[in-house]
Design a protein around this motif. Structure first.
Motif, PDB file in Angstrom:
ATOM      1  N   GLU A 131       0.677  -0.984   0.270  1.00 50.31           N
ATOM      2  CA  GLU A 131      -0.057  -0.114   0.103  1.00 50.31           C
ATOM      3  C   GLU A 131       0.989   1.176   0.083  1.00 50.31           C
ATOM      4  N   ASP A 132       0.745   2.096  -1.029  1.00 47.44           N
ATOM      5  CA  ASP A 132       1.497   3.185  -1.092  1.00 47.44           C
ATOM      6  C   ASP A 132       3.008   3.222  -1.123  1.00 47.44           C
ATOM      7  N   ALA A 133       3.307   1.924  -1.740  1.00 43.74           N
ATOM      8  CA  ALA A 133       4.863   1.633  -2.100  1.00 43.74           C
ATOM      9  C   ALA A 133       5.035   1.681  -3.505  1.00 43.74           C
ATOM     10  N   GLN A 134       6.340   2.002  -3.949  1.00 47.98           N
ATOM     11  CA  GLN A 134       6.814   1.923  -5.425  1.00 47.98           C
ATOM     12  C   GLN A 134       7.501   0.613  -5.465  1.00 47.98           C
ATOM     13  N   ILE A 135       6.816   0.134  -6.614  1.00 48.61           N
ATOM     14  CA  ILE A 135       7.465  -1.343  -6.862  1.00 48.61           C
ATOM     15  C   ILE A 135       8.109  -1.295  -8.243  1.00 48.61           C
ATOM     16  N   THR A 136       9.285  -1.657  -8.198  1.00 50.21           N
ATOM     17  CA  THR A 136      10.183  -1.812  -9.482  1.00 50.21           C
ATOM     18  C   THR A 136      10.685  -3.308  -9.446  1.00 50.21           C
ATOM     19  N   TYR A 137      10.869  -3.613 -10.917  1.00 49.24           N
ATOM     20  CA  TYR A 137      11.391  -4.775 -11.388  1.00 49.24           C
ATOM     21  C   TYR A 137      12.682  -4.837 -11.737  1.00 49.24           C
ATOM     22  N   CYS A 138      13.787  -5.698 -11.513  1.00 47.86           N
ATOM     23  CA  CYS A 138      14.952  -5.462 -11.970  1.00 47.86           C
ATOM     24  C   CYS A 138      15.490  -6.952 -12.555  1.00 47.86           C
ATOM     25  N   MET A 139      16.526  -7.175 -13.243  1.00 47.49           N
ATOM     26  CA  MET A 139      16.951  -8.482 -13.698  1.00 47.49           C
ATOM     27  C   MET A 139      18.267  -8.640 -12.741  1.00 47.49           C
ATOM     28  N   ALA A 145      13.455  -9.711 -10.397  1.00 48.18           N
ATOM     29  CA  ALA A 145      13.449  -9.602  -8.936  1.00 48.18           C
ATOM     30  C   ALA A 145      12.500  -8.402  -8.871  1.00 48.18           C
ATOM     31  N   GLU A 146      11.817  -8.493  -7.642  1.00 46.40           N
ATOM     32  CA  GLU A 146      10.856  -7.389  -7.445  1.00 46.40           C
ATOM     33  C   GLU A 146      11.361  -6.485  -6.349  1.00 46.40           C
ATOM     34  N   LEU A 147      11.338  -5.370  -6.448  1.00 42.34           N
ATOM     35  CA  LEU A 147      11.739  -4.476  -5.315  1.00 42.34           C
ATOM     36  C   LEU A 147      10.706  -3.455  -4.938  1.00 42.34           C
ATOM     37  N   ASP A 151       8.666   4.096   2.543  1.00 46.55           N
ATOM     38  CA  ASP A 151       9.016   5.023   3.472  1.00 46.55           C
ATOM     39  C   ASP A 151      10.798   4.388   3.100  1.00 46.55           C
ATOM     40  N   ASP A 152      11.373   4.281   4.198  1.00 49.20           N
ATOM     41  CA  ASP A 152      12.936   4.015   4.039  1.00 49.20           C
ATOM     42  C   ASP A 152      13.250   2.684   3.977  1.00 49.20           C
ATOM     43  N   ARG A 153      12.433   1.809   3.819  1.00 49.08           N
ATOM     44  CA  ARG A 153      12.655   0.281   3.687  1.00 49.08           C
ATOM     45  C   ARG A 153      12.463  -0.306   2.236  1.00 49.08           C
ATOM     46  N   VAL A 154      13.513  -1.229   1.845  1.00 50.20           N
ATOM     47  CA  VAL A 154      13.110  -1.994   0.611  1.00 50.20           C
ATOM     48  C   VAL A 154      13.058  -3.603   0.927  1.00 50.20           C
ATOM     49  N   GLN A 155      11.936  -3.986   0.058  1.00 47.87           N
ATOM     50  CA  GLN A 155      11.741  -5.426   0.502  1.00 47.87           C
ATOM     51  C   GLN A 155      11.884  -6.019  -0.903  1.00 47.87           C
ATOM     52  N   PHE A 156      12.047  -7.081  -0.996  1.00 50.70           N
ATOM     53  CA  PHE A 156      12.506  -7.788  -2.447  1.00 50.70           C
ATOM     54  C   PHE A 156      12.097  -9.084  -2.303  1.00 50.70           C
ATOM     55  N   VAL A 157      11.898  -9.643  -3.417  1.00 52.17           N
ATOM     56  CA  VAL A 157      11.374 -10.955  -3.882  1.00 52.17           C
ATOM     57  C   VAL A 157      11.972 -11.358  -4.979  1.00 52.17           C
ATOM     58  N   TRP A 158      12.532 -12.566  -5.065  1.00 51.51           N
ATOM     59  CA  TRP A 158      13.369 -13.205  -6.094  1.00 51.51           C
ATOM     60  C   TRP A 158      13.322 -14.562  -5.949  1.00 51.51           C
ATOM     61  N   GLU A 159      12.623 -15.293  -7.104  1.00 46.08           N
ATOM     62  CA  GLU A 159      12.880 -16.409  -7.477  1.00 46.08           C
ATOM     63  C   GLU A 159      14.095 -16.855  -8.329  1.00 46.08           C
ATOM     64  N   HIS A 160      14.932 -17.480  -7.533  1.00 47.08           N
ATOM     65  CA  HIS A 160      16.200 -17.980  -8.077  1.00 47.08           C
ATOM     66  C   HIS A 160      16.268 -19.559  -8.239  1.00 47.08           C
ATOM     67  N   ARG A 170      17.263  -1.488   5.052  1.00 49.06           N
ATOM     68  CA  ARG A 170      17.276  -0.036   4.912  1.00 49.06           C
ATOM     69  C   ARG A 170      18.239   0.614   4.054  1.00 49.06           C
ATOM     70  N   LEU A 171      18.974  -0.320   3.361  1.00 48.45           N
ATOM     71  CA  LEU A 171      19.922  -0.043   2.463  1.00 48.45           C
ATOM     72  C   LEU A 171      19.262   0.561   0.892  1.00 48.45           C
ATOM     73  N   SER A 172      20.092   1.067  -0.080  1.00 43.78           N
ATOM     74  CA  SER A 172      19.516   1.771  -1.197  1.00 43.78           C
ATOM     75  C   SER A 172      19.068   0.468  -2.148  1.00 43.78           C
ATOM     76  N   LYS A 173      18.417   0.699  -3.085  1.00 43.40           N
ATOM     77  CA  LYS A 173      17.956  -0.043  -3.968  1.00 43.40           C
ATOM     78  C   LYS A 173      19.319  -0.796  -4.881  1.00 43.40           C
ATOM     79  N   GLU A 174      19.897   0.348  -5.316  1.00 45.46           N
ATOM     80  CA  GLU A 174      21.495  -0.221  -5.668  1.00 45.46           C
ATOM     81  C   GLU A 174      22.354  -1.016  -5.187  1.00 45.46           C
ATOM     82  N   GLU A 175      22.362  -0.853  -3.569  1.00 50.93           N
ATOM     83  CA  GLU A 175      22.910  -1.681  -2.729  1.00 50.93           C
ATOM     84  C   GLU A 175      22.166  -3.074  -2.822  1.00 50.93           C
TER      85      GLU A 175
END
Length: 185
Positions: A131-139, A145-147, A151-160, A170-175
């Motif tokens: 809710e009210d989150a920014q969702i991005t996808y990356c390879m 993977a879904e990021l 707020d200041d938190r990044v969650q990720f979901v990745w099927e490997h 609490r790290l950046s998306k790049e990290e």
């Protein structure tokens, strides 16, 4: 035939003729594409985890099922990259899951990482607050993977492969992407 004593046989060019020729052309194109791109054809058969993603207004829910054999052994991940000043504080390993907590020098939890393996007899669900989150996808390692940033938190979901790797930080998306790119099994 030239003298006109015998009538020339008419060419049979009805729908049966064109239908057979057309079907032959389609099959030939299909076979050639399978020969030219075998990895693309095989990619459809390699998918062993099925994910049903349901998006609600407040959250996103994932349901995972797998065709992987129950005899598949769990192999814990290795992290080959961590940002400076972050260390592993706690590790909890079970036969089908791994949970690692990373802290900074001040003792604050910076990254929580979970790894699960899915087999035929194991079904699971996972819920993410979107809710009210920014969702991005990356390879990441040729997989999507879904990021989810809120707020200041990044969650990720990745099927490997047969594994699901999730976590929050609490790290950046790049990290986060660098950490995931440098994971090995």
């Amino acid at each position: 035939v030239r003298a006109g004593n015998v009538a020339q046989d008419r060419a049979r060019l009805g729908w049966q003729y064109y239908g057979r020729r057309g079907l032959a052309a389609v099959l030939l194109c299909f076979l050639l594409s399978c020969i030219a791109m075998p990895e693309a054809v095989m990619a459809g058969g390699r998918k062993v985890i099925e994910v049903v993603r349901t998006v609600f207004e407040e959250y996103t829910e994932y349901h995972f099922t797998s065709r992987e054999s129950d005899s598949t052994q769990f192999v814990p991940i290795s992290l080959n990259y961590l940002p400076e000043g972050i260390y592993e504080a706690e590790r909890e390993e079970h036969p089908t899951t791994l949970r690692i907590i990373f802290q900074n020098n001040a003792g604050q939890n910076i990254l929580i990482l979970r790894q699960s393996i899915f087999t035929e007899s194991f079904e699971s669900g996972y819920i993410v607050d979107t809710e009210d989150a920014q969702i991005t996808y990356c390879m990441v390692q040729d997989e999507m993977a879904e990021l989810i940033t809120k707020d200041d938190r990044v969650q990720f979901v990745w099927e490997h492969g047969t594994y699901l790797i999730t976590g929050q930080t609490r790290l950046s998306k790049e990290e986060v992407i660098l950490i995931l790119q440098n994971i090995t099994l």
